[in-house]
Design a protein around this motif. Structure first.
Motif, PDB file in Angstrom:
ATOM      1  N   UNK A  13      -9.266  16.566 -10.884  1.00 29.91           N
ATOM      2  CA  UNK A  13     -10.165  17.104 -11.905  1.00 29.91           C
ATOM      3  C   UNK A  13      -9.491  18.255 -12.627  1.00 29.91           C
ATOM      4  N   UNK A  14     -10.019  18.594 -13.778  1.00 26.38           N
ATOM      5  CA  UNK A  14      -9.591  19.791 -14.492  1.00 26.38           C
ATOM      6  C   UNK A  14     -10.498  20.927 -14.048  1.00 26.38           C
ATOM      7  N   UNK A  15      -9.896  21.985 -13.524  1.00 23.50           N
ATOM      8  CA  UNK A  15     -10.676  23.109 -12.999  1.00 23.50           C
ATOM      9  C   UNK A  15     -11.499  23.760 -14.111  1.00 23.50           C
ATOM     10  N   UNK A  16     -12.834  23.853 -13.932  1.00 21.04           N
ATOM     11  CA  UNK A  16     -13.690  24.472 -14.937  1.00 21.04           C
ATOM     12  C   UNK A  16     -13.659  26.000 -14.856  1.00 21.04           C
ATOM     13  N   UNK A  17     -13.038  26.510 -13.803  1.00 18.67           N
ATOM     14  CA  UNK A  17     -12.833  27.943 -13.564  1.00 18.67           C
ATOM     15  C   UNK A  17     -11.748  28.037 -12.502  1.00 18.67           C
ATOM     16  N   UNK A  18     -11.202  29.214 -12.289  1.00 16.22           N
ATOM     17  CA  UNK A  18     -10.151  29.379 -11.284  1.00 16.22           C
ATOM     18  C   UNK A  18     -10.702  29.055  -9.896  1.00 16.22           C
TER      19      UNK A  18
END
Length: 111
Positions: A13-18
């Motif tokens: 997935x693409x991290x939506x936050x760190x």
């Protein structure tokens, strides 16, 4: 079979936050546990099923089998459904003391 892609226990997935390894993350309706560290916008391998020890709201008691939700605002689990995303069930009871901030959750992996 030509349409098969992968088992689906983990996905990238693409991290939506760190996130750090072991952190929960919510991407749309997909909840999982990061298997590594990723900055906002970076790819991260994410576990969708299994049993994990996850940060929870302190001072909140859980019973085994209770539905557990992800509070994306505070980045922790809770047994409060309102404005949160169902992610699985508690696999054991947790006391409700202020220091009881880890809960064991079986992810439902159904989204």
């Amino acid at each position: 079979m030509k349409t098969y892609v992968q088992p689906g226990n983990t996905i990238t997935l693409t991290a939506p936050y760190a996130v750090a390894s072991g952190d929960g993350l919510l991407v749309g309706s997909i909840f999982g546990i990061a298997s590594g560290t990723a900055a906002l916008g970076e790819s991260v391998e994410t576990a969708l099923v299994g049993v994990f020890d996850i940060t929870k709201v302190g001072s909140q008691a859980w019973t085994a089998g209770a539905r557990i939700y992800w509070d994306d605002t505070n980045k922790r689990t809770t047994n409060v459904a309102t404005s949160n995303t169902l992610i699985g069930v508690a696999t054991e009871a947790v006391a409700g003391g202020a220091g009881d901030t880890i809960g064991r959750v079986r992810l439902n992996g159904s989204f």
